[in-house]
Design a protein around this motif. Structure first.
Motif, PDB file in Angstrom:
ATOM      1  N   SER A  77       0.843  -1.190   0.000  1.00 31.84           N
ATOM      2  CA  SER A  77       0.000   0.000   0.000  1.00 31.84           C
ATOM      3  C   SER A  77       0.880   1.243   0.000  1.00 31.84           C
ATOM      4  O   SER A  77       2.096   1.158   0.185  1.00 31.84           O
ATOM      5  CB  SER A  77      -0.915  -0.006   1.235  1.00 31.84           C
ATOM      6  N   LEU A  78       0.249   2.383  -0.202  1.00 27.11           N
ATOM      7  CA  LEU A  78       0.954   3.665  -0.137  1.00 27.11           C
ATOM      8  C   LEU A  78       0.414   4.452   1.049  1.00 27.11           C
ATOM      9  O   LEU A  78      -0.802   4.609   1.186  1.00 27.11           O
ATOM     10  CB  LEU A  78       0.722   4.471  -1.425  1.00 27.11           C
ATOM     11  N   ALA A  79       1.300   4.953   1.893  1.00 20.45           N
ATOM     12  CA  ALA A  79       0.900   5.757   3.045  1.00 20.45           C
ATOM     13  C   ALA A  79       0.723   7.198   2.586  1.00 20.45           C
ATOM     14  O   ALA A  79       1.522   8.072   2.880  1.00 20.45           O
ATOM     15  CB  ALA A  79       1.943   5.646   4.161  1.00 20.45           C
ATOM     16  N   MET A  80      -0.366   7.434   1.847  1.00 19.00           N
ATOM     17  CA  MET A  80      -0.532   8.712   1.152  1.00 19.00           C
ATOM     18  C   MET A  80      -1.420   9.717   1.852  1.00 19.00           C
ATOM     19  O   MET A  80      -1.420  10.874   1.485  1.00 19.00           O
ATOM     20  CB  MET A  80      -1.056   8.458  -0.244  1.00 19.00           C
ATOM     21  N   ASN A  81      -2.222   9.303   2.820  1.00 17.33           N
ATOM     22  CA  ASN A  81      -3.077  10.233   3.561  1.00 17.33           C
ATOM     23  C   ASN A  81      -3.963  11.045   2.625  1.00 17.33           C
ATOM     24  O   ASN A  81      -4.106  12.256   2.788  1.00 17.33           O
ATOM     25  CB  ASN A  81      -2.233  11.136   4.459  1.00 17.33           C
ATOM     26  N   GLY A  82      -4.526  10.373   1.620  1.00 20.31           N
ATOM     27  CA  GLY A  82      -5.369  11.084   0.653  1.00 20.31           C
ATOM     28  C   GLY A  82      -4.607  12.147  -0.103  1.00 20.31           C
ATOM     29  O   GLY A  82      -5.185  13.110  -0.596  1.00 20.31           O
ATOM     30  N   TRP A  83      -3.307  11.982  -0.227  1.00 20.38           N
ATOM     31  CA  TRP A  83      -2.364  12.910  -0.843  1.00 20.38           C
ATOM     32  C   TRP A  83      -2.258  14.212  -0.075  1.00 20.38           C
ATOM     33  O   TRP A  83      -1.664  15.172  -0.555  1.00 20.38           O
ATOM     34  CB  TRP A  83      -2.652  13.152  -2.326  1.00 20.38           C
ATOM     35  N   GLY A  84      -2.812  14.251   1.138  1.00 14.63           N
ATOM     36  CA  GLY A  84      -2.651  15.424   1.990  1.00 14.63           C
ATOM     37  C   GLY A  84      -1.344  15.351   2.765  1.00 14.63           C
ATOM     38  O   GLY A  84      -0.622  14.358   2.723  1.00 14.63           O
ATOM     39  N   GLU A  85      -1.045  16.421   3.466  1.00 10.03           N
ATOM     40  CA  GLU A  85       0.173  16.464   4.283  1.00 10.03           C
ATOM     41  C   GLU A  85       0.083  15.498   5.455  1.00 10.03           C
ATOM     42  O   GLU A  85      -1.001  15.158   5.905  1.00 10.03           O
ATOM     43  CB  GLU A  85       0.415  17.883   4.802  1.00 10.03           C
ATOM     44  N   SER A 143       4.926  17.313   0.950  1.00 15.17           N
ATOM     45  CA  SER A 143       6.275  17.810   1.199  1.00 15.17           C
ATOM     46  C   SER A 143       7.229  16.693   1.614  1.00 15.17           C
ATOM     47  O   SER A 143       8.440  16.891   1.619  1.00 15.17           O
ATOM     48  CB  SER A 143       6.246  18.892   2.279  1.00 15.17           C
ATOM     49  N   SER A 144       6.711  15.529   1.946  1.00 12.65           N
ATOM     50  CA  SER A 144       7.572  14.409   2.332  1.00 12.65           C
ATOM     51  C   SER A 144       7.315  13.231   1.401  1.00 12.65           C
ATOM     52  O   SER A 144       6.263  13.138   0.767  1.00 12.65           O
ATOM     53  CB  SER A 144       7.307  14.004   3.787  1.00 12.65           C
ATOM     54  N   GLU A 145       8.290  12.359   1.325  1.00 15.86           N
ATOM     55  CA  GLU A 145       8.164  11.182   0.475  1.00 15.86           C
ATOM     56  C   GLU A 145       7.057  10.266   1.002  1.00 15.86           C
ATOM     57  O   GLU A 145       6.906  10.076   2.196  1.00 15.86           O
ATOM     58  CB  GLU A 145       9.491  10.412   0.458  1.00 15.86           C
ATOM     59  N   THR A 146       6.283   9.722   0.075  1.00 17.48           N
ATOM     60  CA  THR A 146       5.199   8.805   0.428  1.00 17.48           C
ATOM     61  C   THR A 146       5.785   7.425   0.666  1.00 17.48           C
ATOM     62  O   THR A 146       6.451   6.873  -0.221  1.00 17.48           O
ATOM     63  CB  THR A 146       4.159   8.748  -0.709  1.00 17.48           C
ATOM     64  N   ALA A 147       5.543   6.875   1.846  1.00 18.13           N
ATOM     65  CA  ALA A 147       6.059   5.542   2.165  1.00 18.13           C
ATOM     66  C   ALA A 147       5.325   4.487   1.358  1.00 18.13           C
ATOM     67  O   ALA A 147       4.105   4.547   1.178  1.00 18.13           O
ATOM     68  CB  ALA A 147       5.892   5.261   3.660  1.00 18.13           C
ATOM     69  N   VAL A 148       6.081   3.519   0.851  1.00 15.85           N
ATOM     70  CA  VAL A 148       5.527   2.332   0.224  1.00 15.85           C
ATOM     71  C   VAL A 148       5.551   1.273   1.328  1.00 15.85           C
ATOM     72  O   VAL A 148       6.619   0.891   1.809  1.00 15.85           O
ATOM     73  CB  VAL A 148       6.350   1.884  -1.000  1.00 15.85           C
ATOM     74  N   VAL A 149       4.376   0.847   1.744  1.00 14.62           N
ATOM     75  CA  VAL A 149       4.242  -0.034   2.907  1.00 14.62           C
ATOM     76  C   VAL A 149       4.044  -1.473   2.440  1.00 14.62           C
ATOM     77  O   VAL A 149       3.119  -1.767   1.686  1.00 14.62           O
ATOM     78  CB  VAL A 149       3.065   0.407   3.801  1.00 14.62           C
ATOM     79  N   VAL A 150       4.914  -2.350   2.909  1.00 16.11           N
ATOM     80  CA  VAL A 150       4.839  -3.772   2.590  1.00 16.11           C
ATOM     81  C   VAL A 150       4.265  -4.487   3.806  1.00 16.11           C
ATOM     82  O   VAL A 150       4.799  -4.367   4.919  1.00 16.11           O
ATOM     83  CB  VAL A 150       6.225  -4.341   2.236  1.00 16.11           C
ATOM     84  N   LEU A 151       3.178  -5.212   3.584  1.00 19.39           N
ATOM     85  CA  LEU A 151       2.550  -6.011   4.635  1.00 19.39           C
ATOM     86  C   LEU A 151       2.893  -7.467   4.345  1.00 19.39           C
ATOM     87  O   LEU A 151       2.385  -8.056   3.387  1.00 19.39           O
ATOM     88  CB  LEU A 151       1.037  -5.802   4.648  1.00 19.39           C
ATOM     89  N   GLU A 152       3.793  -8.019   5.140  1.00 18.77           N
ATOM     90  CA  GLU A 152       4.241  -9.399   4.938  1.00 18.77           C
ATOM     91  C   GLU A 152       3.388 -10.338   5.777  1.00 18.77           C
ATOM     92  O   GLU A 152       3.221 -10.106   6.978  1.00 18.77           O
ATOM     93  CB  GLU A 152       5.695  -9.545   5.343  1.00 18.77           C
ATOM     94  N   PRO A 153       2.847 -11.401   5.166  1.00 17.74           N
ATOM     95  CA  PRO A 153       2.048 -12.363   5.941  1.00 17.74           C
ATOM     96  C   PRO A 153       2.907 -12.999   7.028  1.00 17.74           C
ATOM     97  O   PRO A 153       4.109 -13.209   6.855  1.00 17.74           O
ATOM     98  CB  PRO A 153       1.638 -13.414   4.918  1.00 17.74           C
ATOM     99  N   ARG A 154       2.280 -13.264   8.156  1.00 16.40           N
ATOM    100  CA  ARG A 154       2.972 -13.958   9.243  1.00 16.40           C
ATOM    101  C   ARG A 154       2.027 -15.015   9.800  1.00 16.40           C
ATOM    102  O   ARG A 154       0.805 -14.885   9.645  1.00 16.40           O
ATOM    103  CB  ARG A 154       3.433 -12.985  10.315  1.00 16.40           C
TER     104      ARG A 154
END
Length: 162
Positions: A77-85, A143-154
């Motif tokens: 997923s992308l931690a984009m916050n609706g593309w808001g700050e 203003s900050s880089e959008t995190a690319v979030v990896v959810l690994e199954p456990r």
């Protein structure tokens, strides 16, 4: 005479509209008892999952519906916050406690979150870019880089749903 195309900054709906959309989506999911609102990624498209995290301050369970793609067994997923700050609360929660639960259209799994970095981040960002050709323009609104979030199954904890 040819129509001149300008590279315009993408227009986002007002923040309240974005929040209303996701609140309605969660409401439909809840009202249907999970039968409506989640879908698997399609070819050249994303899916939705319900992510349950542990609140970083309250330690209470917090759920949100987010978009994702698959990368082998991982959910991305992308931690984009609706593309808001700012960072979305779910990502801040995962940075504090990376273990979470993902409800998918076809079941539930336990996951551990991490931010993609380096070549992996570039590869996964490019996969998202193939789905949304305006991804870079939207990301530039922050203003900050959008995190690319990896959810690994456990593996599920003993005695828990898996």
């Amino acid at each position: 005479m040819p129509v001149e195309r300008r590279n315009k900054e993408p227009r986002l709906p007002p923040r309240g509209i974005v929040r209303l959309f996701w609140a309605l989506h969660r409401g439909v999911y809840r009202a249907s008892r999970g039968r409506i609102g989640l879908w698997r990624p399609r070819a050249r498209g994303w899916g939705t999952l319900r992510l349950t995290t542990t609140g970083r301050r309250t330690r209470q369970q917090r759920s949100v519906v987010i978009g994702y793609i698959e990368d082998g067994p991982n959910l991305v997923s992308l931690a984009m916050n609706g593309w808001g700050e700012g960072e979305p609360a779910w990502w801040l929660n995962l940075r504090s406690t990376p273990e979470a639960t993902a409800d998918l259209a076809d079941g539930r799994c336990q996951v551990r979150a991490r931010a993609a970095a380096g070549e992996e981040r570039a590869r996964l960002w490019d996969r998202w870019r193939q789905i949304n050709t305006e991804l870079d323009a939207y990301a530039a609104l922050r203003s900050s880089e959008t995190a690319v979030v990896v959810l690994e199954p456990r593996p599920a904890a003993p005695g828990k749903d898996g």
